[in-house]
Design a protein around this motif. Structure first.
Motif, short mmCIF file in Angstrom:
data_model
loop_
_atom_site.label_atom_id
_atom_site.label_comp_id
_atom_site.label_asym_id
_atom_site.label_seq_id
_atom_site.Cartn_x
_atom_site.Cartn_y
_atom_site.Cartn_z
N LEU A 52 2.43 38.83 17.70
CA LEU A 52 3.40 39.30 18.68
C LEU A 52 4.82 38.77 18.45
O LEU A 52 5.78 39.28 19.01
CB LEU A 52 2.94 38.91 20.10
CG LEU A 52 1.63 39.54 20.57
CD1 LEU A 52 1.09 38.83 21.81
CD2 LEU A 52 1.82 41.03 20.85
N CYS A 53 4.94 37.71 17.64
CA CYS A 53 6.24 37.06 17.41
C CYS A 53 7.28 38.07 16.94
O CYS A 53 6.98 38.99 16.19
CB CYS A 53 6.07 35.95 16.37
SG CYS A 53 7.62 35.15 15.91
N GLU A 54 8.52 37.85 17.40
CA GLU A 54 9.60 38.79 17.07
C GLU A 54 10.49 38.29 15.92
O GLU A 54 11.45 38.93 15.56
CB GLU A 54 10.47 39.01 18.33
CG GLU A 54 9.71 39.75 19.43
CD GLU A 54 10.24 39.45 20.82
OE1 GLU A 54 11.27 38.76 20.94
OE2 GLU A 54 9.60 39.90 21.79
N ALA A 55 10.17 37.11 15.38
CA ALA A 55 11.00 36.58 14.30
C ALA A 55 10.68 37.30 12.98
O ALA A 55 9.75 38.10 12.90
CB ALA A 55 10.73 35.08 14.14
N ALA A 56 11.46 36.99 11.94
CA ALA A 56 11.21 37.58 10.62
C ALA A 56 9.79 37.21 10.18
O ALA A 56 9.33 36.10 10.48
CB ALA A 56 12.22 37.05 9.62
N ARG A 60 6.91 33.71 11.29
CA ARG A 60 5.99 33.87 12.42
C ARG A 60 4.80 32.92 12.33
O ARG A 60 4.30 32.71 11.23
CB ARG A 60 5.46 35.32 12.47
CG ARG A 60 6.53 36.31 12.80
CD ARG A 60 5.96 37.72 12.73
NE ARG A 60 7.05 38.70 12.72
CZ ARG A 60 6.92 39.97 12.35
NH1 ARG A 60 5.74 40.41 11.95
NH2 ARG A 60 7.94 40.78 12.36
N PRO A 61 4.28 32.42 13.48
CA PRO A 61 4.93 32.49 14.80
C PRO A 61 6.00 31.41 14.91
O PRO A 61 5.74 30.26 14.61
CB PRO A 61 3.77 32.21 15.76
CG PRO A 61 2.81 31.38 14.96
CD PRO A 61 3.01 31.72 13.52
N CYS A 62 7.19 31.81 15.36
CA CYS A 62 8.34 30.90 15.32
C CYS A 62 8.27 29.87 16.45
O CYS A 62 8.85 28.81 16.37
CB CYS A 62 9.63 31.69 15.39
SG CYS A 62 9.92 32.47 17.01
N GLY A 63 7.56 30.23 17.53
CA GLY A 63 7.45 29.28 18.65
C GLY A 63 8.68 29.31 19.55
O GLY A 63 8.71 28.63 20.58
N GLU A 64 9.70 30.08 19.19
CA GLU A 64 10.95 30.04 19.95
C GLU A 64 11.36 31.37 20.54
O GLU A 64 12.09 31.40 21.54
CB GLU A 64 12.09 29.56 19.03
CG GLU A 64 11.96 28.08 18.68
CD GLU A 64 12.71 27.74 17.40
OE1 GLU A 64 13.43 28.61 16.87
OE2 GLU A 64 12.54 26.59 16.94
N CYS A 65 10.93 32.48 19.93
CA CYS A 65 11.37 33.78 20.43
C CYS A 65 10.73 34.04 21.80
O CYS A 65 9.78 33.35 22.19
CB CYS A 65 10.99 34.88 19.44
SG CYS A 65 9.22 35.20 19.39
N PRO A 66 11.27 35.01 22.55
CA PRO A 66 10.69 35.28 23.88
C PRO A 66 9.19 35.56 23.83
O PRO A 66 8.43 35.08 24.68
CB PRO A 66 11.45 36.52 24.36
CG PRO A 66 12.75 36.47 23.61
CD PRO A 66 12.45 35.85 22.28
N ALA A 67 8.74 36.27 22.78
CA ALA A 67 7.31 36.60 22.69
C ALA A 67 6.48 35.32 22.53
O ALA A 67 5.47 35.13 23.21
CB ALA A 67 7.06 37.56 21.53
N CYS A 68 6.92 34.45 21.62
CA CYS A 68 6.18 33.19 21.41
C CYS A 68 6.16 32.36 22.68
O CYS A 68 5.14 31.75 23.02
CB CYS A 68 6.81 32.39 20.27
SG CYS A 68 6.38 33.00 18.63
N ARG A 69 7.30 32.33 23.37
CA ARG A 69 7.34 31.53 24.61
C ARG A 69 6.39 32.09 25.66
O ARG A 69 5.73 31.35 26.37
CB ARG A 69 8.76 31.54 25.19
CG ARG A 69 9.70 30.62 24.46
CD ARG A 69 11.12 30.98 24.83
NE ARG A 69 12.05 30.21 24.03
CZ ARG A 69 12.69 29.14 24.48
NH1 ARG A 69 12.52 28.73 25.71
NH2 ARG A 69 13.52 28.49 23.70
ZN LIG Z 1 8.25 33.91 17.73
#
Ligand SMILES: [Zn+2]
Length: 386
Positions: A52-56, A60-69
């Motif tokens: 679900l992560c929105e980062a490149a 992924r998973p970046c842990g910081e994007c809205p999806a990860c949060r």
């Molecule tokens: Zn993310």
């Protein structure tokens, strides 16, 4: 900030899944299997974040994007976490049952958000009922709410089979696995994959998850769960690296230790009626099982009393409010040692499979004689040792 506890071990698997996802080759249905309490569902949620992560892709998973949060806070609308829940009491229409089960699932999710280290009660009646699978299926055929795809995590998936209404639940689920909607990722977890329907097993990519090594598990228990280092090492060893199982042991032990302190306090200052009630609260049989462990804990409490007495430490802090007042400090060491002899005798009686209630009553009376006579404030201070 993620509320989910960090993963314990599994770094090889994480690397593999990252590479697979970056190559857009993540399968649509997975089965994570391995021993109980090693964090399979936690790993499944991490894979959910990966999807679900929105980062490149490489991050992924970046842990910081809205999806990860949102995943970290168990609030992503496209991440659906299912697990067994107890069957609601009474008989209900299927519509009503589905609603009640969904409410129970939401309640448990809220509890997990509140306490991410929560060890759910082991309810043998809990299952993944047909009505719950219906809920899952109707969510799976809907479009993702905000992201590219939907992720379904189904914990303890084998519980779709053995309980009530079950072949139906498993078959309904099978239909979903046969024709998974596009952009849907379904991750099952199970510590008893042999109990899954073979038809389900044959439609998922099975991935074996192994426990963390003992050092990693102990470090995790210390850092994440806040256990003292020695306890963390001991529990990691006993649970063979399964930190979830270790947390369950820690919880059970804390309750046992509290019960042992109650026992000793009751002997030191409880009225005879209180001692009687406490003795009667033990089961009338099974002395070699749980009752023997209780005796072990009582002995540990007495040993702790000796340590603290010899160090002159005040430990009235271990007195729960509402309990009979019982200053356990200033007890002469020789009396505490006699108490340990009495526990030893009780242990022999328990090994002979005596009645735990009777053994507890005798032990309470003997400890009371030692402790009350010994303590300057004890009611029987002048009554002699009998
Ligand atoms: Zn993310």
């Amino acid at each position: 900030m993620s509320k989910l506890p960090e993963l314990c071990g599994h770094s090889d698997l994480q690397d593999r899944f990252r590479a697979t996802a970056a190559a857009a080759r993540l399968p649509q249905s997975l089965l994570l299997h391995g021993p109980d309490g090693i964090g399979k569902q936690r790993l499944a949620l991490w894979i959910g974040a990966l999807a679900l992560c929105e980062a490149a892709p490489a991050r992924r998973p970046c842990g910081e994007c809205p999806a990860c949060r949102m995943v970290g806070g168990l609030q992503h609308p496209d991440l659906h976490w299912f697990f067994p829940v107890g069957r609601p009491k009474g008989s209900h229409t299927s519509q009503k049952l589905r609603q009640l089960l969904e409410e129970a699932r939401m309640e448990e999710l809220a509890a997990r958000r509140e306490n991410p280290l929560r060890v759910p009660d082991d309810d043998p009646s809990a299952a993944i009922y047909l009505a719950m699978v219906d809920e899952l299926r109707s969510r799976a055929v809907s479009r993702p709410a905000i992201g590219r795809n939907s992720v379904f995590v189904v914990g303890d998936a084998e519980r779709m089979v053995p309980q009530a209404s079950s072949p139906e639940a498993a078959n309904a689920f099978l239909k979903l696995l046969e024709e998974p909607p596009a952009d849907t990722l379904i991750i099952l977890t199970s510590s008893r994959p042999g109990s899954l329907l073979p038809t389900i097993r044959s439609r998922v990519l099975a991935v074996r998850v192994t426990p963390a090594d003992l050092e990693t598990a102990a470090a995790w228990l210390e850092r994440v769960a806040g256990l003292p280092p020695a306890t963390a090492r001991e529990l990691a060893r006993r649970a063979q690296g399964a930190v979830g199982a270790a947390l369950r042991m820690a919880e059970g032990e804390a309750a046992d230790v509290d019960a042992a302190w109650r026992f000793v306090r009751c002997a030191a200052s409880g009225e005879p009626a209180q001692r009687f009630a406490l003795a009667a609260s033990f089961p009338p049989s099974g002395a070699r099982g749980g009752f023997s462990r209780t005796l072990d804990r009582i002995e540990e409490v007495l040993r702790e009393c000796i340590t603290r007495t010899t160090r002159s430490v005040d430990f009235s802090w271990h007195q729960a409010p509402g309990d009979p007042a019982s200053p356990l400090d200033e007890l002469p060491v020789d009396r505490l040692i006699s108490c340990m002899d009495h526990v030893e005798e009780a242990r022999r009686a328990a090994a002979g499979n005596g009645n735990p209630q009777a053994i507890a009553a005798v032990l309470l009376a003997r400890l009371a004689r030692e402790l009350r006579h010994a303590h300057p404030g004890g009611r029987n201070a002048t009554a002699g040792r009998g």
